[in-house]
Design a protein around this motif. Structure first.
Motif, short mmCIF file in Angstrom:
data_model
loop_
_atom_site.label_atom_id
_atom_site.label_comp_id
_atom_site.label_asym_id
_atom_site.label_seq_id
_atom_site.Cartn_x
_atom_site.Cartn_y
_atom_site.Cartn_z
N GLN A 34 0.84 -1.19 0.00
CA GLN A 34 0.00 0.00 0.00
C GLN A 34 0.88 1.25 0.00
N SER A 36 -0.82 4.58 -0.40
CA SER A 36 -1.73 5.50 0.30
C SER A 36 -2.97 4.66 0.59
N ALA A 37 -3.90 5.20 1.37
CA ALA A 37 -5.10 4.44 1.70
C ALA A 37 -5.77 3.94 0.41
N ILE A 39 -4.62 2.52 -2.14
CA ILE A 39 -3.82 2.66 -3.37
C ILE A 39 -2.59 1.77 -3.21
N TYR A 40 -2.31 0.96 -4.23
CA TYR A 40 -1.27 -0.05 -4.11
C TYR A 40 -0.25 0.04 -5.21
N LEU A 94 -13.51 11.51 -7.75
CA LEU A 94 -12.39 12.36 -7.35
C LEU A 94 -12.34 13.57 -8.29
N TYR A 106 -11.00 12.24 -12.08
CA TYR A 106 -10.33 10.98 -12.37
C TYR A 106 -11.45 9.99 -12.68
N TRP A 137 -6.70 2.30 -15.66
CA TRP A 137 -6.86 2.60 -14.24
C TRP A 137 -8.01 3.56 -14.02
N ASP A 141 -13.27 7.17 -4.99
CA ASP A 141 -12.79 7.63 -3.69
C ASP A 141 -13.65 7.01 -2.58
N GLU A 142 -13.48 5.71 -2.38
CA GLU A 142 -14.21 4.97 -1.34
C GLU A 142 -13.99 5.66 0.01
N ILE A 143 -15.08 5.74 0.79
CA ILE A 143 -14.92 6.38 2.09
C ILE A 143 -14.06 5.53 3.02
N ARG A 153 -9.02 2.11 -4.03
CA ARG A 153 -9.47 3.35 -4.66
C ARG A 153 -8.98 3.45 -6.11
N GLU A 154 -7.71 3.22 -6.32
CA GLU A 154 -7.20 3.19 -7.70
C GLU A 154 -7.19 1.73 -8.15
N PRO B 72 1.23 3.13 -8.66
CA PRO B 72 -0.03 3.79 -9.00
C PRO B 72 0.21 5.19 -9.57
N SER B 76 0.94 10.21 -2.53
CA SER B 76 0.70 11.06 -1.36
C SER B 76 1.70 12.23 -1.35
N ARG B 99 -11.47 13.02 -0.65
CA ARG B 99 -12.67 13.36 0.11
C ARG B 99 -12.37 13.61 1.60
N HIS B 100 -11.25 13.07 2.06
CA HIS B 100 -10.86 13.34 3.45
C HIS B 100 -9.87 14.51 3.55
N ARG B 102 -7.06 14.82 2.22
CA ARG B 102 -5.65 14.45 2.22
C ARG B 102 -5.02 14.97 0.94
N ARG B 120 11.59 0.28 2.45
CA ARG B 120 10.80 -0.57 3.34
C ARG B 120 11.24 -2.02 3.29
#
Lengths: 439, 439
Positions: A34, A36-37, A39-40, A94, A106, A137, A141-143, A153-154, B72, B76, B99-100, B102, B120
């Protein structure tokens, strides 16, 4: 590929953040990280599987007569205002402003953009039918993104769009995609069941979700058990023939997602012993929505009578990146992933039990060269590690075959071949192993 | 592919918005359509070329020992704060809030993210060297996007990143990419000249741009003419051998972009007859920048002595989508594009001079089936159009070979084969044409 030169950072421990088995195994097997939240980054092993799944989807789309193109990830807000979805789509879209303060987004899906491309170029019924698809891709923007690539999300999606002159022709296009999806999922080792489904934010009159059964599925589904093992249409399928019988064989049996479920009908239509209620994962979704986009966007074609009519459209999505998670949910054991051969990152894991021992190194190098030359994809664990770590690592990443070579076996003229799915082991000569793997 | 089922919207007129020939021809040949300023949809014909270029780049990266993964598009902002580039990058970086709220950005390049992934997972010099690359869409919010895909905003880039323990090893990694680039461009039919270049916002100590000469190039370049026709290293190149001689053969001759140009040195080093000053298009750029990112981001590895040191890095970019424009700038005539066979969307254009005539249709269908079965990619113009339109359409899209079949020739037992690049035409039997094309 020699593991000593590869980038395969496996983890021994289960990562705390992963709640479902596919997410845990993808992290542990060094397939994703991961960034970002939701996003991988796809590390080399995960990337190889992603490409294989993408290629199976592509081949089955092409076989069904769809044509590949590629739309960009960023879209202009204007088009979405024309369809009315810019405001209705909500916070999952987004929204972006560029340096000139133009409103962009996006793309979460591409109905508007493909309709725009189509309306600019196609003016006559003579250029129909068409089915245009891309593998690109997307971003939603899933909560609360979760479950790894299952609800990221992506994400990578194949989305196809069909254009027809009238509803009858559009239904044929829909049927082609229905068959193409059954074939694509089957080639990945999945039993996907088409189920009547809600149309959601895409809209329209007819829709099927393709669901695979898994305890961790997000949806509750109900169907006739007969559907689970019904084989997909084979290579002999003729997309120009009437596909209705094949479709009806399936759609005449009860299958519905939670939102469409009708308990009374379920009980009336399905004999008790055949009633299956289970959890399911959506891996594909197809829609027929007529003129929902062609009308507001003015995608008109002249019919045979010279009069302009809005084209009849459908759209057809497959969650390519999500499929990695779905396949693992359907195919793993306590030791790790069990890849179906069609999507495995490598076919064979070659294990050198005594790296540094001249004879073992030479035997492995020869096997590696022979198999690679024959087009077999081999991951060769040539590291200076103990055998136990090599065995458990190979089980974890789940290659279909393990070829184990050590000094003791070589003395007796044998190597060991293990099938990951069954655990069956066989001692045989190196030549016989090669023959079997080249098949 | 039968043209009657394809999606190839060609234009007869030159579009007013296109200033350079590659942009004009890509629009006219139905390869791309603009969807927002500097953002393009790749129509089927353009998409096929894009995939071929991508595949050549991939093969040459793999051959040089680099490992493919996929990062991706969205990143961030935090990571870019650690490297110090978040503020310095300026308005070309597309900044996004989710949406948050960020702070995110659409990656214009990936030094920060790959360094994060690396730090990492890798802790020891024993896991070096590594070169990780991906082929992914990037975004740079150009103030004035222009020249079609040559200076678009959303573009496809191959970017590779090397990690080494010390500077000597890092220079070897740099040399491998240098060779790999020469080979990749040469396979696309391009004469790319490596030139000493500025490092710009990537930073670092050493950098080469790979430039192809074209009147419409954005940069002014100066070099020894000998470099233009120097052949790229062949298949026999051994990436494990010392590459210094091959590199020095080129870098010892004068070649520099405008920013690095030293007129006095140019005149002193290059005999007058060999001095070439011209316009050039940048198609690749390689950088060695040592610890510029590993230090601030803390990408340390333990050396053989157990002490942690920041890794030595380089990065290596190829503008995959830009290459379509560059190849067209280098290879076209007044009638249209002239694709080198290695990147052509189809190898053969099959022209039916009298669609609807039973014998001609049958002869074409047979040729189409035979060639396709043999793995030759054929675009079959089976439309009911006049011959002139078919000829000019094929010249425009620039497939290497045109196979022309008409009733008059068939009566005499011949078809016509035209080579697009030379205009040479030859009458021969259908069997002989097939043999030549399968060759």
């Amino acid at each position: 590929m020699r593991l000593s030169n590869y980038f395969l950072p496996t983890l021994k421990e289960n990562p705390a953040e992963a709640q479902i088995v596919s997410h845990r195994l993808m992290l542990r097997a060094g397939m994703i990280r991961q960034t970002s939240a939701g996003i991988y980054a796809w590390l080399p092993l995960g990337h190889r599987v992603l490409k294989k799944i993408e290629q199976i989807v592509r081949e089955e789309m092409d076989r069904a007569g769809a044509i590949e193109l590629l739309m960009p990830t960023l879209q202009s807000a204007d088009l979405w205002r024309q369809s009315g979805r810019y405001d209705s789509y909500g916070k999952e879209m987004l929204r972006i402003q560029d340096r000139h303060e133009r409103e962009m987004l996006y793309g979460p899906t591409n109905e508007e953009m493909i309709t725009d491309i189509f309306r600019r170029e196609v003016k006559s019924y003579r250029d129909l039918p068409r089915n245009l698809y891309h593998i690109q891709w997307k971003f939603r923007d899933e909560i609360r993104p979760r479950f790894g690539v299952m609800r990221g999300r992506e994400f990578l999606m194949k989305d196809a769009y069909s254009f027809d002159l009238d509803e009858a022709a559009a239904r044929r296009s829909y049927q082609k995609m229905f068959i193409s999806y059954l074939r694509a999922f089957s080639r990945m080792g999945l039993k996907a069941i088409p189920m009547a489904a809600d149309t959601g934010p895409i809209g329209g009159d007819m829709s099927h979700e393709f669901i695979i059964l898994a305890e961790t599925g997000e949806s509750e589904v109900f169907c006739d058990r007969t559907l689970v093992d019904m084989p997909a249409p084979g290579d002999e399928v003729d997309y120009e023939a009437d596909l209705t019988p094949v479709i009806e064989q399936r759609t005449s049996l009860y299958a519905a997602t939670d939102e469409k479920h009708d308990a009374a009908k379920f009980e009336a239509d399905v004999p008790e012993g055949n009633r299956l209620s289970a959890r399911g994962i959506e891996v594909g979704h197809i829609f027929f929505f007529g003129t929902k986009y062609s009308e507001p966007l003015g995608a008109l074609v002249a019919g045979p009578d010279g009069k302009d009519v809005p084209v009849q459209m459908g759209s057809y999505g497959i969650g390519v990146s999500r499929l990695l998670g779905a396949i693992i949910e359907a195919s793993h054991d306590e030791d790790g992933i069990i890849w179906p051969e069609s999507v495995a990152p490598f076919k064979v894991g070659l294990i050198n039990l005594k790296s540094g021992d001249a004879d073992t190194d030479a035997a492995c190098a020869k096997l590696y060269a022979t198999l690679t030359k024959a087009g077999v994809e081999v991951l060769y664990d040539d590291r200076d590690e103990r055998a136990g770590a090599k065995f458990s690592g190979m089980d974890l990443i789940g290659l279909p075959w393990q070829l184990v070579v050590g000094p003791r076996g070589l003395k007796n003229g044998v190597v060991e071949l293990k099938e990951r799915a069954t655990g069956n082991r066989e001692e045989l000569s190196a030549d016989a192993a090669v023959k079997k793997l080249i098949g």
